[in-house]
Write a protein that holds these residues in place. Structure first.
Motif, PDB file in Angstrom:
ATOM      1  N   PRO A 233       4.910  18.816   1.163  1.00  0.00           N
ATOM      2  CA  PRO A 233       3.602  18.225   0.871  1.00  0.00           C
ATOM      3  C   PRO A 233       3.756  17.032  -0.070  1.00  0.00           C
ATOM      4  N   PRO A 234       2.880  16.036   0.019  1.00  0.00           N
ATOM      5  CA  PRO A 234       3.056  14.800  -0.758  1.00  0.00           C
ATOM      6  C   PRO A 234       2.947  14.975  -2.267  1.00  0.00           C
ATOM      7  N   TRP A 235       2.335  16.059  -2.733  1.00  0.00           N
ATOM      8  CA  TRP A 235       2.153  16.245  -4.172  1.00  0.00           C
ATOM      9  C   TRP A 235       3.320  16.951  -4.853  1.00  0.00           C
ATOM     10  N   LEU A 236       4.270  17.509  -4.074  1.00  0.00           N
ATOM     11  CA  LEU A 236       5.306  18.342  -4.675  1.00  0.00           C
ATOM     12  C   LEU A 236       6.293  17.545  -5.526  1.00  0.00           C
ATOM     13  N   GLU A 237       6.820  16.454  -5.008  1.00  0.00           N
ATOM     14  CA  GLU A 237       7.791  15.678  -5.785  1.00  0.00           C
ATOM     15  C   GLU A 237       7.187  15.117  -7.071  1.00  0.00           C
ATOM     16  N   PRO A 238       5.959  14.571  -7.047  1.00  0.00           N
ATOM     17  CA  PRO A 238       5.348  14.172  -8.323  1.00  0.00           C
ATOM     18  C   PRO A 238       5.185  15.334  -9.288  1.00  0.00           C
ATOM     19  N   LEU A 239       4.847  16.521  -8.767  1.00  0.00           N
ATOM     20  CA  LEU A 239       4.714  17.692  -9.625  1.00  0.00           C
ATOM     21  C   LEU A 239       6.032  18.009 -10.312  1.00  0.00           C
ATOM     22  N   LEU A 240       7.126  18.012  -9.573  1.00  0.00           N
ATOM     23  CA  LEU A 240       8.421  18.387 -10.125  1.00  0.00           C
ATOM     24  C   LEU A 240       8.953  17.369 -11.126  1.00  0.00           C
ATOM     25  N   SER A 241       8.464  16.137 -11.070  1.00  0.00           N
ATOM     26  CA  SER A 241       8.927  15.106 -12.010  1.00  0.00           C
ATOM     27  C   SER A 241       7.968  14.903 -13.180  1.00  0.00           C
ATOM     28  N   THR A 242       6.896  15.689 -13.235  1.00  0.00           N
ATOM     29  CA  THR A 242       5.907  15.564 -14.303  1.00  0.00           C
ATOM     30  C   THR A 242       6.380  16.285 -15.562  1.00  0.00           C
ATOM     31  N   THR A 243       6.093  15.685 -16.706  1.00  0.00           N
ATOM     32  CA  THR A 243       6.403  16.301 -17.998  1.00  0.00           C
ATOM     33  C   THR A 243       5.175  17.056 -18.489  1.00  0.00           C
ATOM     34  N   PHE A 244       5.362  18.327 -18.810  1.00  0.00           N
ATOM     35  CA  PHE A 244       4.261  19.182 -19.248  1.00  0.00           C
ATOM     36  C   PHE A 244       4.396  19.546 -20.725  1.00  0.00           C
ATOM     37  N   PHE A 245       3.308  20.063 -21.279  1.00  0.00           N
ATOM     38  CA  PHE A 245       3.233  20.625 -22.630  1.00  0.00           C
ATOM     39  C   PHE A 245       3.279  19.593 -23.752  1.00  0.00           C
ATOM     40  N   SER A 246       2.969  18.345 -23.437  1.00  0.00           N
ATOM     41  CA  SER A 246       2.696  17.401 -24.514  1.00  0.00           C
ATOM     42  C   SER A 246       1.253  17.612 -24.968  1.00  0.00           C
ATOM     43  N   VAL A 247       0.898  17.099 -26.123  1.00  0.00           N
ATOM     44  CA  VAL A 247      -0.455  17.258 -26.647  1.00  0.00           C
ATOM     45  C   VAL A 247      -1.358  16.191 -26.032  1.00  0.00           C
ATOM     46  N   CYS A 248      -2.525  16.604 -25.576  1.00  0.00           N
ATOM     47  CA  CYS A 248      -3.470  15.685 -24.945  1.00  0.00           C
ATOM     48  C   CYS A 248      -3.915  14.612 -25.937  1.00  0.00           C
ATOM     49  N   ARG A 249      -3.911  13.365 -25.511  1.00  0.00           N
ATOM     50  CA  ARG A 249      -4.314  12.258 -26.375  1.00  0.00           C
ATOM     51  C   ARG A 249      -5.802  12.287 -26.697  1.00  0.00           C
ATOM     52  N   VAL A 250      -6.582  12.836 -25.788  1.00  0.00           N
ATOM     53  CA  VAL A 250      -8.039  12.841 -25.970  1.00  0.00           C
ATOM     54  C   VAL A 250      -8.487  14.064 -26.761  1.00  0.00           C
ATOM     55  N   HIS A 251      -7.894  15.215 -26.475  1.00  0.00           N
ATOM     56  CA  HIS A 251      -8.340  16.480 -27.073  1.00  0.00           C
ATOM     57  C   HIS A 251      -7.277  17.090 -27.981  1.00  0.00           C
ATOM     58  N   GLY A 252      -6.530  16.246 -28.668  1.00  0.00           N
ATOM     59  CA  GLY A 252      -5.416  16.711 -29.480  1.00  0.00           C
ATOM     60  C   GLY A 252      -5.790  17.657 -30.603  1.00  0.00           C
ATOM     61  N   ASP A 253      -7.021  17.589 -31.084  1.00  0.00           N
ATOM     62  CA  ASP A 253      -7.449  18.459 -32.185  1.00  0.00           C
ATOM     63  C   ASP A 253      -7.994  19.795 -31.708  1.00  0.00           C
ATOM     64  N   ALA A 254      -8.133  19.972 -30.399  1.00  0.00           N
ATOM     65  CA  ALA A 254      -8.696  21.212 -29.858  1.00  0.00           C
ATOM     66  C   ALA A 254      -7.626  22.294 -29.786  1.00  0.00           C
ATOM     67  N   ALA A 255      -8.084  23.543 -29.653  1.00  0.00           N
ATOM     68  CA  ALA A 255      -7.166  24.682 -29.652  1.00  0.00           C
ATOM     69  C   ALA A 255      -6.296  24.723 -28.402  1.00  0.00           C
ATOM     70  N   ARG A 256      -6.828  24.301 -27.258  1.00  0.00           N
ATOM     71  CA  ARG A 256      -6.083  24.372 -25.995  1.00  0.00           C
ATOM     72  C   ARG A 256      -5.788  22.973 -25.485  1.00  0.00           C
ATOM     73  N   SER A 257      -5.072  22.213 -26.286  1.00  0.00           N
ATOM     74  CA  SER A 257      -4.846  20.800 -25.975  1.00  0.00           C
ATOM     75  C   SER A 257      -3.506  20.527 -25.311  1.00  0.00           C
ATOM     76  N   GLU A 258      -2.721  21.572 -24.990  1.00  0.00           N
ATOM     77  CA  GLU A 258      -1.453  21.356 -24.309  1.00  0.00           C
ATOM     78  C   GLU A 258      -1.698  20.911 -22.861  1.00  0.00           C
ATOM     79  N   CYS A 259      -0.960  19.918 -22.432  1.00  0.00           N
ATOM     80  CA  CYS A 259      -1.109  19.412 -21.060  1.00  0.00           C
ATOM     81  C   CYS A 259      -0.249  20.265 -20.133  1.00  0.00           C
ATOM     82  N   ASN A 260      -0.839  21.313 -19.610  1.00  0.00           N
ATOM     83  CA  ASN A 260      -0.098  22.249 -18.764  1.00  0.00           C
ATOM     84  C   ASN A 260      -0.781  22.461 -17.416  1.00  0.00           C
TER      85      ASN A 260
END
Length: 204
Positions: free
Chosen positions: A4-31
């Motif tokens: 599927p076309p979305w799989l390779e972008p998914l596998l190359s994505t970096t996860f668990f950085s802090v969201c730039r917009v909601h960084g002060d919120a409790a669930r701000s990890e980009c996962n």
């Protein structure tokens, strides 16, 4: 189409950085990752509510600093036959990408066809990423469902249920702050060993 076309972008994505917009919120990890937008950007719980409300979204979790996805979420989207699955804290998961490992020692029965990582069961690949490489290299498998692959997946699903593969001591995490509760309980009233009895000194 084998992938599927979305799989390779998914596998190359970096996860668990802090969201730039909601960084002060409790669930701000980009996962989280949106399959409809098909981009390379992960986002947090609050971004999903505001920008991806009606989209197909999957949540990435982490085990020992490696990204995993729950089988229950991914198996409806991909044919995951041939990929080793694990049970961590009662959740069955698979890894997104290969994990570096020293050369497998003697006595290892099963190894990944791509990276030679030792496997617990008779699977071909250790991760979605290795299966992707295998598809490009050999073309003898696919991520797209068809009748043959569905039968194979059902057989491997049965093997996994009969022999649940687990990673002892590992912990499945949604992010840095939100862990899935461990299902192992400890005794509340362990018996304590009594001390050595001492007699009163004899009177002279």
């Amino acid at each position: 189409m084998l992938v599927p076309p979305w799989l390779e972008p998914l596998l190359s994505t970096t996860f668990f950085s802090v969201c730039r917009v909601h960084g002060d919120a409790a669930r701000s990890e980009c996962n989280m990752y949106c399959l409809d937008c098909n981009g390379k950007n992960a986002f947090c719980f609050y971004c999903r509510s505001s920008k991806h409300k009606d989209h197909s979204v999957i949540q990435i979790r982490r085990s020992s600093y490696h990204d995993v996805v729950r089988v229950a979420e991914i198996q409806r989207l991909l044919d995951i036959s041939g990929v080793q699955t694990y049970v961590i804290n009662s959740a069955r998961v698979l890894f997104l990408n290969e994990r570096p490992q020293p050369k497998s020692g003697k006595g290892v029965s099963h190894i990944c066809e791509i990276c030679a990582r030792s496997l617990l069961d008779t699977f071909r690949f250790c991760s979605l990423g290795c299966k992707l490489v295998g598809i490009k290299k050999n073309g003898d498998t696919s991520f797209i469902f068809d009748t043959k692959n569905e039968i194979l997946m059902q057989r491997e699903e049965g093997k996994s249920r009969r022999r649940i593969s687990s990673i002892e001591g590992e912990e499945l995490r949604e992010g840095t702050k939100h862990d899935i509760e461990d299902t192992i309980s400890t005794p509340t009233n362990p018996r304590r060993r009594k001390g050595i009895p001492h007699r009163a000194p004899l009177k002279s």
